[in-house]
Design a protein around this motif. Sequence first.
Motif, mmCIF file in Angstrom:
data_model
loop_
_atom_site.group_PDB
_atom_site.id
_atom_site.type_symbol
_atom_site.label_atom_id
_atom_site.label_comp_id
_atom_site.label_asym_id
_atom_site.label_seq_id
_atom_site.Cartn_x
_atom_site.Cartn_y
_atom_site.Cartn_z
ATOM 1 N N ARG A 13 0.826 -1.212 0.000
ATOM 2 C CA ARG A 13 0.000 0.000 0.000
ATOM 3 C C ARG A 13 0.859 1.259 0.000
ATOM 4 O O ARG A 13 0.582 2.217 -0.726
ATOM 5 C CB ARG A 13 -0.903 -0.022 1.232
ATOM 6 N N ALA A 17 1.511 3.913 -4.831
ATOM 7 C CA ALA A 17 1.339 5.241 -5.426
ATOM 8 C C ALA A 17 2.658 5.798 -5.938
ATOM 9 O O ALA A 17 2.712 6.425 -7.005
ATOM 10 C CB ALA A 17 0.718 6.194 -4.404
ATOM 11 N N ARG A 20 3.461 4.395 -9.405
ATOM 12 C CA ARG A 20 2.375 4.371 -10.387
ATOM 13 C C ARG A 20 2.866 4.741 -11.784
ATOM 14 O O ARG A 20 2.543 4.054 -12.763
ATOM 15 C CB ARG A 20 1.253 5.314 -9.951
ATOM 16 N N GLU A 51 -9.220 1.272 -3.363
ATOM 17 C CA GLU A 51 -8.084 2.190 -3.474
ATOM 18 C C GLU A 51 -7.087 1.703 -4.521
ATOM 19 O O GLU A 51 -6.576 2.485 -5.343
ATOM 20 C CB GLU A 51 -7.405 2.322 -2.110
ATOM 21 N N LEU A 55 -5.986 3.665 -8.030
ATOM 22 C CA LEU A 55 -4.594 3.985 -8.333
ATOM 23 C C LEU A 55 -4.143 3.375 -9.649
ATOM 24 O O LEU A 55 -3.277 3.926 -10.337
ATOM 25 C CB LEU A 55 -3.689 3.490 -7.203
#
Length: 275
Positions: A13, A17, A20, A51, A55
């Motif tokens: 997690r 991001a 990405r 989530e 993403l």
Amino acid sequence: MTTRPILGAALCRDSLAAHRDWLLEAPRDLELQHFVDAPVLDGDWSGLADEVNRLLDGHQGRRGIHGPFWGFTIASYDPEVRRIVARRMDQALDVCAAVKGTHVVIHSPFTTWGYNHRGLYPTDTARLLEATRDTLGAALSRASDMGVTFVLENIEDVEPSDRAMLCAELGWQALELSVDTGHAHYAHVSTGAPPVDFYIRAAAGRLGHVHLQDADGFADRHWQIGHGTILWPSVFAALAQARAAGANPRLILELRDKAGVVPSAQYLKAMGLAE
């Protein structure tokens, strides 16, 4: 257009991001590490799955999850334990469906102890096969219907062909082989197993997944590529043979420090081995 294999990564997690843009620059395969723990599987993980999907909007690679593994084997001789493990496998498939995944990593039941005692107890192989069949049968049938593949990762495996034998004996289409390079290197250096490339050659056309990590052969380091002693040209030569045999493995950089993912990819690209 390059013919070199495209690298993906195993991310959690906190690191998803940050990677990405790298994931979206090419059809890079992704493995989610969020869902290995029992409290997560037993809780409400739907928000986490949502989530992830937000993403990964625009992601073109394959994605999957590392399945649960803490505290059990898929070949327990205890029927009560097998029922618990079967439930964990079913939970993993629930998650896989929610994140649009196509693979689940599970761990090999073969051990160093079992290898060193091979032949002393003639019924052990039959018991292991039957226990695995009982544990995974329902999950693998469901996975086949879903278009999901379980990939069986080497852990303590000394003999590279053992997992291929297990797959062949069970005969399930939804079961392929995974090779973890660091685990194989540990087995080679510390327990007398063959080198890493032998594990990949043994999987051949049934190779569905590879965890790429560097190590020193003493422990499961998950170091950045180039920081250990694995001979990467031999690994990628074996991967080329597996691809020629019909395999299309997910090549997943599985590093302890996620900051090493892009440098590892750059290192292998500079060697002319991957993109």
